[in-house]
Design a protein around this motif. Structure first.
Motif, PDB file in Angstrom:
ATOM      1  N   MET A   1     -43.646 -29.074  14.630  1.00  0.00           N
ATOM      2  CA  MET A   1     -43.751 -26.931  15.402  1.00  0.00           C
ATOM      3  C   MET A   1     -43.970 -26.423  14.153  1.00  0.00           C
ATOM      4  O   MET A   1     -42.881 -27.566  12.899  1.00  0.00           O
ATOM      5  N   ASP A   2     -44.794 -25.962  13.959  1.00  0.00           N
ATOM      6  CA  ASP A   2     -44.912 -24.824  13.172  1.00  0.00           C
ATOM      7  C   ASP A   2     -43.699 -24.063  12.859  1.00  0.00           C
ATOM      8  O   ASP A   2     -43.666 -23.359  13.493  1.00  0.00           O
ATOM      9  N   GLN A   3     -43.192 -23.379  11.342  1.00  0.00           N
ATOM     10  CA  GLN A   3     -42.235 -22.883  10.967  1.00  0.00           C
ATOM     11  C   GLN A   3     -42.520 -21.310  10.994  1.00  0.00           C
ATOM     12  O   GLN A   3     -43.673 -20.938  10.949  1.00  0.00           O
ATOM     13  N   LEU A   4     -42.003 -20.319  11.969  1.00  0.00           N
ATOM     14  CA  LEU A   4     -42.800 -19.626  11.422  1.00  0.00           C
ATOM     15  C   LEU A   4     -42.041 -18.028  10.212  1.00  0.00           C
ATOM     16  O   LEU A   4     -41.839 -18.232   9.743  1.00  0.00           O
ATOM     17  N   THR A   5     -42.841 -17.455   9.647  1.00  0.00           N
ATOM     18  CA  THR A   5     -42.812 -15.820   9.099  1.00  0.00           C
ATOM     19  C   THR A   5     -41.563 -15.424   8.637  1.00  0.00           C
ATOM     20  O   THR A   5     -41.514 -15.079  10.508  1.00  0.00           O
ATOM     21  N   ASN A   6     -41.265 -14.852   7.735  1.00  0.00           N
ATOM     22  CA  ASN A   6     -40.448 -13.963   8.335  1.00  0.00           C
ATOM     23  C   ASN A   6     -40.879 -12.589   8.896  1.00  0.00           C
ATOM     24  O   ASN A   6     -40.091 -12.692   9.803  1.00  0.00           O
ATOM     25  N   SER A   7     -41.787 -12.104   8.921  1.00  0.00           N
ATOM     26  CA  SER A   7     -42.309 -11.470   9.574  1.00  0.00           C
ATOM     27  C   SER A   7     -42.486 -11.827  10.992  1.00  0.00           C
ATOM     28  O   SER A   7     -42.422 -11.106  11.992  1.00  0.00           O
ATOM     29  N   GLU A   8     -42.721 -13.096  11.236  1.00  0.00           N
ATOM     30  CA  GLU A   8     -42.979 -13.438  12.534  1.00  0.00           C
ATOM     31  C   GLU A   8     -41.739 -13.850  13.557  1.00  0.00           C
ATOM     32  O   GLU A   8     -41.681 -13.126  14.666  1.00  0.00           O
ATOM     33  N   GLN A   9     -41.039 -13.860  12.613  1.00  0.00           N
ATOM     34  CA  GLN A   9     -39.550 -13.919  13.573  1.00  0.00           C
ATOM     35  C   GLN A   9     -39.167 -12.375  13.250  1.00  0.00           C
ATOM     36  O   GLN A   9     -38.083 -12.451  14.944  1.00  0.00           O
ATOM     37  N   GLN A  10     -39.763 -11.683  12.856  1.00  0.00           N
ATOM     38  CA  GLN A  10     -38.703 -10.153  13.010  1.00  0.00           C
ATOM     39  C   GLN A  10     -39.570  -9.811  14.266  1.00  0.00           C
ATOM     40  O   GLN A  10     -38.460  -9.008  14.583  1.00  0.00           O
ATOM     41  N   ILE A  11     -41.157  -9.986  14.960  1.00  0.00           N
ATOM     42  CA  ILE A  11     -41.508  -9.644  15.550  1.00  0.00           C
ATOM     43  C   ILE A  11     -40.882 -10.042  16.478  1.00  0.00           C
ATOM     44  O   ILE A  11     -41.113  -9.599  17.899  1.00  0.00           O
ATOM     45  N   LEU A  12     -40.998 -11.706  16.490  1.00  0.00           N
ATOM     46  CA  LEU A  12     -40.527 -12.470  18.460  1.00  0.00           C
ATOM     47  C   LEU A  12     -39.308 -11.532  18.610  1.00  0.00           C
ATOM     48  O   LEU A  12     -38.824 -11.447  19.774  1.00  0.00           O
ATOM     49  N   ALA A  13     -38.408 -11.369  17.278  1.00  0.00           N
ATOM     50  CA  ALA A  13     -36.670 -10.679  17.679  1.00  0.00           C
ATOM     51  C   ALA A  13     -37.159  -9.816  17.884  1.00  0.00           C
ATOM     52  O   ALA A  13     -36.221  -9.045  19.468  1.00  0.00           O
ATOM     53  N   ASP A  14     -38.121  -9.070  17.518  1.00  0.00           N
ATOM     54  CA  ASP A  14     -38.176  -7.178  18.248  1.00  0.00           C
ATOM     55  C   ASP A  14     -38.579  -7.594  20.137  1.00  0.00           C
ATOM     56  O   ASP A  14     -38.192  -6.903  21.066  1.00  0.00           O
ATOM     57  N   ARG A  15     -39.352  -8.587  19.939  1.00  0.00           N
ATOM     58  CA  ARG A  15     -40.173  -8.535  21.422  1.00  0.00           C
ATOM     59  C   ARG A  15     -39.096  -8.490  22.440  1.00  0.00           C
ATOM     60  O   ARG A  15     -38.710  -8.811  23.318  1.00  0.00           O
ATOM     61  N   ILE A  16     -38.067  -9.905  21.942  1.00  0.00           N
ATOM     62  CA  ILE A  16     -36.961 -10.251  22.250  1.00  0.00           C
ATOM     63  C   ILE A  16     -35.792  -9.586  23.192  1.00  0.00           C
ATOM     64  O   ILE A  16     -35.493  -9.554  24.137  1.00  0.00           O
ATOM     65  N   GLN A  17     -35.750  -8.728  21.849  1.00  0.00           N
ATOM     66  CA  GLN A  17     -34.784  -7.685  22.226  1.00  0.00           C
ATOM     67  C   GLN A  17     -35.840  -6.322  23.388  1.00  0.00           C
ATOM     68  O   GLN A  17     -34.318  -5.555  24.474  1.00  0.00           O
ATOM     69  N   LYS A  18     -36.551  -6.268  23.403  1.00  0.00           N
ATOM     70  CA  LYS A  18     -37.653  -5.184  24.492  1.00  0.00           C
ATOM     71  C   LYS A  18     -37.035  -5.795  25.674  1.00  0.00           C
ATOM     72  O   LYS A  18     -36.751  -5.002  26.548  1.00  0.00           O
ATOM     73  N   ARG A  19     -37.412  -6.925  25.650  1.00  0.00           N
ATOM     74  CA  ARG A  19     -37.652  -7.489  27.092  1.00  0.00           C
ATOM     75  C   ARG A  19     -35.821  -7.427  27.212  1.00  0.00           C
ATOM     76  O   ARG A  19     -35.425  -7.728  28.560  1.00  0.00           O
ATOM     77  N   GLN A  20     -35.504  -7.753  27.235  1.00  0.00           N
ATOM     78  CA  GLN A  20     -33.888  -8.216  27.586  1.00  0.00           C
ATOM     79  C   GLN A  20     -33.780  -6.914  27.906  1.00  0.00           C
ATOM     80  O   GLN A  20     -32.647  -6.740  28.573  1.00  0.00           O
ATOM     81  N   MET A  21     -33.588  -5.055  27.030  1.00  0.00           N
ATOM     82  CA  MET A  21     -33.240  -4.573  27.137  1.00  0.00           C
ATOM     83  C   MET A  21     -34.089  -4.095  28.433  1.00  0.00           C
ATOM     84  O   MET A  21     -33.346  -3.397  29.662  1.00  0.00           O
ATOM     85  N   LYS A  22     -35.267  -4.419  28.383  1.00  0.00           N
ATOM     86  CA  LYS A  22     -35.737  -3.678  29.793  1.00  0.00           C
ATOM     87  C   LYS A  22     -35.325  -5.268  30.846  1.00  0.00           C
ATOM     88  O   LYS A  22     -35.308  -4.147  31.815  1.00  0.00           O
ATOM     89  N   GLN A  23     -34.757  -5.735  31.016  1.00  0.00           N
ATOM     90  CA  GLN A  23     -34.087  -6.474  32.289  1.00  0.00           C
ATOM     91  C   GLN A  23     -33.096  -6.359  32.055  1.00  0.00           C
ATOM     92  O   GLN A  23     -32.280  -6.141  33.272  1.00  0.00           O
ATOM     93  N   PHE A  24     -32.101  -5.675  31.393  1.00  0.00           N
ATOM     94  CA  PHE A  24     -30.943  -5.202  31.801  1.00  0.00           C
ATOM     95  C   PHE A  24     -30.774  -4.118  32.150  1.00  0.00           C
ATOM     96  O   PHE A  24     -29.925  -3.457  32.826  1.00  0.00           O
ATOM     97  N   MET A  25     -32.165  -3.334  31.792  1.00  0.00           N
ATOM     98  CA  MET A  25     -32.026  -1.737  32.218  1.00  0.00           C
ATOM     99  C   MET A  25     -32.280  -1.829  33.561  1.00  0.00           C
ATOM    100  O   MET A  25     -32.282  -1.419  34.600  1.00  0.00           O
TER     101      MET A  25
END
Length: 90
Positions: A1-25
């Motif tokens: 599996m290819d490694q994610l770049t730093n910017s891709e990791q940040q985008i993924l982390a942001d999406r995960i955080q938004k999804r978790q917040m939506k689920q929590f709400m």
């Protein structure tokens, strides 16, 4: 599996955080709706009655205990499934 770049990791982390917040709400909204509907029925005053306050406290406590137990049970079932898969069973 290819490694994610730093910017891709940040985008993924942001999406995960938004999804978790939506689920929590969503979960929090369901808790509020359920307990409010079950416990609050006197709209003659701005303040909650003692009965309503007690009911809300019990409702939230029961809800939290139930969700904690469901999480524990899910973890138990997940661990058993992982063990079964490691043994090569289906």
């Amino acid at each position: 599996m290819d490694q994610l770049t730093n910017s891709e990791q940040q985008i993924l982390a942001d999406r995960i955080q938004k999804r978790q917040m939506k689920q929590f709400m969503g979960i929090f909204g369901n808790l509020v709706d359920s307990c409010f509907t079950s416990c609050v029925d006197d709209f003659q005053s701005k303040a909650l009655s003692g009965r309503e306050t007690g009911c809300l406290s019990r409702c939230v406590s029961k809800w939290m205990a139930t969700n904690e137990r469901m999480g524990e049970r899910f973890a138990e079932l997940n661990a058993a499934e992982m063990e079964r898969q490691q043994r090569g069973g289906r």
